[in-house]
Design a protein around this motif. Structure first.
Motif, PDB file in Angstrom:
ATOM      1  N   VAL A   1      32.709  44.495  31.791  1.00 46.27           N
ATOM      2  CA  VAL A   1      33.306  46.059  31.830  1.00 46.27           C
ATOM      3  C   VAL A   1      34.293  45.861  32.693  1.00 46.27           C
ATOM      4  O   VAL A   1      34.219  46.322  33.935  1.00 46.27           O
ATOM      5  N   PRO A   2      35.634  45.553  32.163  1.00 43.70           N
ATOM      6  CA  PRO A   2      36.758  45.384  32.804  1.00 43.70           C
ATOM      7  C   PRO A   2      37.000  46.489  34.170  1.00 43.70           C
ATOM      8  O   PRO A   2      37.235  46.120  35.450  1.00 43.70           O
ATOM      9  N   ILE A   3      36.842  47.531  33.675  1.00 44.34           N
ATOM     10  CA  ILE A   3      37.309  48.755  34.717  1.00 44.34           C
ATOM     11  C   ILE A   3      36.143  48.677  35.862  1.00 44.34           C
ATOM     12  O   ILE A   3      36.473  49.400  36.975  1.00 44.34           O
ATOM     13  N   GLU A   4      35.044  48.084  35.970  1.00 41.64           N
ATOM     14  CA  GLU A   4      34.098  48.179  36.826  1.00 41.64           C
ATOM     15  C   GLU A   4      34.054  46.832  37.958  1.00 41.64           C
ATOM     16  O   GLU A   4      33.696  46.861  38.940  1.00 41.64           O
ATOM     17  N   VAL A   5      35.147  45.722  37.469  1.00 45.27           N
ATOM     18  CA  VAL A   5      35.301  44.786  38.244  1.00 45.27           C
ATOM     19  C   VAL A   5      36.263  45.096  39.463  1.00 45.27           C
ATOM     20  O   VAL A   5      37.155  45.269  39.206  1.00 45.27           O
ATOM     21  N   GLU A   6      35.443  44.606  40.602  1.00 42.62           N
ATOM     22  CA  GLU A   6      36.292  44.950  41.703  1.00 42.62           C
ATOM     23  C   GLU A   6      37.266  43.965  42.252  1.00 42.62           C
ATOM     24  O   GLU A   6      38.320  44.181  42.605  1.00 42.62           O
ATOM     25  N   SER A   7      36.930  42.677  42.047  1.00 33.27           N
ATOM     26  CA  SER A   7      37.821  41.607  42.346  1.00 33.27           C
ATOM     27  C   SER A   7      37.932  40.582  41.276  1.00 33.27           C
ATOM     28  O   SER A   7      37.306  39.722  41.160  1.00 33.27           O
ATOM     29  N   PRO A   8      38.984  40.831  40.258  1.00 34.32           N
ATOM     30  CA  PRO A   8      39.046  40.052  38.907  1.00 34.32           C
ATOM     31  C   PRO A   8      39.330  38.375  39.531  1.00 34.32           C
ATOM     32  O   PRO A   8      38.632  37.733  38.693  1.00 34.32           O
ATOM     33  N   GLU A   9      40.143  38.280  40.141  1.00 30.73           N
ATOM     34  CA  GLU A   9      40.501  36.809  40.476  1.00 30.73           C
ATOM     35  C   GLU A   9      39.249  36.151  40.925  1.00 30.73           C
ATOM     36  O   GLU A   9      38.757  35.009  40.735  1.00 30.73           O
ATOM     37  N   GLU A  10      38.530  36.518  42.101  1.00 26.69           N
ATOM     38  CA  GLU A  10      37.192  36.145  42.773  1.00 26.69           C
ATOM     39  C   GLU A  10      36.207  35.930  41.684  1.00 26.69           C
ATOM     40  O   GLU A  10      35.513  34.937  41.546  1.00 26.69           O
ATOM     41  N   THR A  11      35.954  37.239  40.805  1.00 28.94           N
ATOM     42  CA  THR A  11      35.093  37.067  39.889  1.00 28.94           C
ATOM     43  C   THR A  11      35.260  36.029  38.692  1.00 28.94           C
ATOM     44  O   THR A  11      34.251  35.392  38.280  1.00 28.94           O
ATOM     45  N   ALA A  12      36.522  35.980  38.317  1.00 30.67           N
ATOM     46  CA  ALA A  12      37.009  35.041  37.257  1.00 30.67           C
ATOM     47  C   ALA A  12      36.432  33.515  37.868  1.00 30.67           C
ATOM     48  O   ALA A  12      35.865  32.672  37.135  1.00 30.67           O
ATOM     49  N   SER A  13      36.837  33.186  39.024  1.00 30.34           N
ATOM     50  CA  SER A  13      36.550  31.841  39.745  1.00 30.34           C
ATOM     51  C   SER A  13      35.190  31.508  39.800  1.00 30.34           C
ATOM     52  O   SER A  13      34.589  30.603  39.587  1.00 30.34           O
ATOM     53  N   LEU A  14      34.413  32.401  40.361  1.00 31.18           N
ATOM     54  CA  LEU A  14      32.943  32.179  40.280  1.00 31.18           C
ATOM     55  C   LEU A  14      32.373  32.228  38.944  1.00 31.18           C
ATOM     56  O   LEU A  14      31.462  30.974  38.758  1.00 31.18           O
ATOM     57  N   LEU A  15      32.754  32.921  38.107  1.00 24.53           N
ATOM     58  CA  LEU A  15      32.109  32.787  36.715  1.00 24.53           C
ATOM     59  C   LEU A  15      32.524  31.328  36.040  1.00 24.53           C
ATOM     60  O   LEU A  15      31.690  30.937  35.483  1.00 24.53           O
TER      61      LEU A  15
END
Length: 225
Positions: free
Chosen positions: A83-97
């Motif tokens: 849910v894009p609007i709820e993602v707090e840190s897109p860059e870090e989240t993308a890297s971890l996933l």
């Protein structure tokens, strides 16, 4: 200059008063009707507009040969969504996933930055991968249960059994011919969101699992050799 009699003026004032009174009564009854009798209807409509629905695949049935040997069956898997609007840190989240899902970080990041309400990141994720994602506790990232199709005897008689696509739909053979029966009834996961599209922590949440219609027995037999 034209003069009006006192009686005529009083009559016109009375008519104006009656018109205003009738209008007030009409709108008063209308407001009361909407508040008392239609209140539940409008509350339901407002709730529907705040609900976000995420589809869940139905449970695909097993294909057996006439001796009860499973030729095609489904095992547990998961679909990862954001849910894009709820993602707090897109860059870090993308890297971890990306490290868990074996995807390029840029591929995930582009989806996390979209303005859509829900973005699918990867389907057919294993139980172990799902556990790793859950342990991270990433805001805006969720999973819904699904399944992946396996064929214990490999590609035997592919023209007979057929196969399924990424969305669990039959594409050839028995899988396609009896797809409507085998794929079951889809379910859905729902949650209530605010005006900005974020899920409400104390809002309505629900999960309706997909259903399984039944299994298929190939009575004519399939050559396993």
């Amino acid at each position: 200059m034209k003069r009006f009699s006192k009686a005529l003026v009083q009559r016109r004032l009375l008519i104006m008063f009656l018109v205003i009174l009738a209008s007030t009564i009409f709108f008063g009854f209308r407001l009361a009707y909407l508040q008392l009798w239609q209140n539940e209807f409008f509350q339901t409509k407002a709730l529907e507009q705040r609900m976000q629905s995420i589809p869940v695949e139905g449970l695909r049935g097993t294909i057996y040969d006439r001796n009860g040997i499973p030729l095609a069956l489904s095992v547990s898997a998961h679909t990862v969504f954001a849910v894009p609007i709820e993602v707090e840190s897109p860059e870090e989240t993308a890297s971890l996933l990306a490290a868990i899902l074996d995807l390029e970080p840029d591929f995930i990041l582009k989806r996390l930055k979209k303005r859509s309400s829900v973005e699918w990141l990867k389907k057919k994720v294993t139980d172990e991968e799902a556990k790793q994602i859950l342990r991270l506790g990433l805001p805006g990232i969720g999973l819904v249960p699904t399944s992946t199709r396996i064929y214990p005897y490999g590609s035997i008689a592919p023209q007979v059994l057929g196969f399924v696509g990424i969305d669990n739909q039959g594409l050839e053979g028995i899988e396609l011919q009896y797809d409507e029966f085998l794929r079951g009834r889809p379910g859905q996961a729902v949650f209530e969101r605010d005006a900005h599209g974020r899920a409400l922590e104390d809002g309505v949440r629900g999960f309706l699992p997909g259903e399984r219609f039944g299994d298929f027995f190939a009575l004519n037999g399939v050559n396993l050799k």
